[in-house]
Write an enzyme that holds these catalytic residues in place. Structure first.
Site, short mmCIF file in Angstrom:
data_model
loop_
_atom_site.label_atom_id
_atom_site.label_comp_id
_atom_site.label_asym_id
_atom_site.label_seq_id
_atom_site.Cartn_x
_atom_site.Cartn_y
_atom_site.Cartn_z
NE ARG A 63 60.54 64.52 80.59
CZ ARG A 63 60.89 64.40 79.32
NH1 ARG A 63 62.09 63.89 79.00
NH2 ARG A 63 60.09 64.80 78.36
CG HIS A 67 57.24 60.79 80.84
ND1 HIS A 67 57.27 61.26 79.54
CD2 HIS A 67 57.33 61.88 81.63
CE1 HIS A 67 57.37 62.59 79.56
NE2 HIS A 67 57.43 62.98 80.81
CG ASN A 95 57.38 58.99 76.53
OD1 ASN A 95 57.34 59.80 77.44
ND2 ASN A 95 56.49 58.01 76.40
CG HIS A 193 59.48 70.47 86.30
ND1 HIS A 193 58.45 71.09 85.64
CD2 HIS A 193 59.49 69.19 85.85
CE1 HIS A 193 57.86 70.22 84.82
NE2 HIS A 193 58.47 69.06 84.94
#
Length: 326
Positions: A63, A67, A95, A193
């Site tokens: 992740r 990001h 975040n 995911h």
């Protein structure tokens, strides 16, 4: 024969063009083979130790790469800390639940001992994401490297560029397109995911007062909705409460994410919305039945994502410490 003034000017222009083009080097596999041959193995060692201690951290590192790349490109801007005069990406609402910073910091410290000023924080993040996938049962793949680190980080840009968990398929498609990624890339990268955890706030709107006609999102499996309601009671704001995004194999990188969506068990609106149109639902169905194709396409999509607006050549810098600029 002596060159004329015009010929000399032409040579100068040509030299400048070659120099500028050379400063925009492309990413390449094995970028550190000569300058820091231990680079990728040192990162993998650190990720391996972290995953062995806490398997859920693999999703955190994956992740972190996502990001980072979606805001200013893959330049490690997500690692920079805030100052009184500037709130950095790290402190933006999307975040605040990011994990894995310490693993990147320690890998960077290790690398600085053996090849000082050579390996960027941005490349370490990309390597760590790849290793997180392979160490949890997913595919391994070559990561083109040569990224350099950015010097700007703004929380407002994170809010504007990161897809929220309540986004519908059209919003997701547009936000990925803004980064040069196709709708198929979006469906494929959403497969990340299959590992990881979520805080209740990311999906609680599907459980309580969803619409005037339904308290619960009708696209959410009723049994799962009941389980989630017990795990995340209404108004629960405890940041320690987390739910596995794939309750069947939460720490294994596999295709259960797509199988879950087919049975209305996608955790986020942004997951279940992939079944709302034929173009995306057909790919979900394919991946739910074909692990090899998903793994191969996921690797390709990760490499493509890892190329978003990268800094190379003489752009940016190689940070000494990942959390501050030089």
């Amino acid at each position: 024969m002596a060159l004329t003034i015009k010929q000399k000017l032409l040579c100068l222009v040509l030299y400048i063009c070659i120099f500028i083009d050379g400063s925009k080097a492309q990413l390449q596999v094995g970028f550190y083979n000569l300058t820091c041959p231990q680079a990728e193995s040192i990162v993998r060692q650190e990720v391996s130790k972290a995953v062995a201690s806490d398997p859920s951290i693999a999703a955190g590192l994956l992740r972190l790469h996502f990001h980072d790349c979606f805001v200013r490109g893959c330049d490690a801007s997500v690692m920079l800390v805030s100052y009184p005069w500037n709130q950095a990406e790290m402190d933006a609402i999307p975040n605040q639940s990011l994990r894995g910073y310490d693993i990147i910091w320690y890998a960077k410290w290790q690398l600085e001992q053996v090849c000082q000023g050579i390996v960027s924080c941005a490349d370490i993040i990309a390597f760590a994401a790849r290793d997180s996938v392979s160490l949890t049962g997913g595919i391994t793949y070559d990561v083109p490297s040569g990224r350099r680190d950015g010097t700007i980080s703004r929380a407002s840009e994170a809010l504007a560029n990161l897809p929220p968990p309540f986004a519908d398929v059209n919003t997701l498609t547009q936000m990925f397109a803004n980064k040069g990624l196709s709708q198929d890339d979006m469906v494929t990268l959403s497969g990340a995911h299959t590992i990881g955890q979520s805080h209740c706030s990311s999906f609680s709107s599907r459980l309580n007062n969803f619409s005037p006609n339904s308290s619960i999102d009708p696209t959410l499996d009723s049994t799962l909705a009941s389980e989630l309601s017990q795990q995340c009671p209404q108004h629960n704001t405890d940041p320690k409460t987390v739910v596995s995004m794939d309750p069947v194999t939460p720490n294994t990188f596999d295709i259960n994410y797509y199988k879950n969506i087919l049975t209305n068990k996608g955790l986020f609106t942004s997951d279940q919305t992939l079944m709302s149109i034929n173009a995306t639902s057909s790919l979900v169905t394919k991946y739910a039945q074909d692990s090899a194709t998903f793994m191969s396409n996921f690797a390709a999509a990760m490499v493509k994502m890892g190329n978003i607006d990268v800094l190379t050549g003489t752009s940016g810098e190689i940070r000494t410490w990942c959390h501050v600029t030089n």
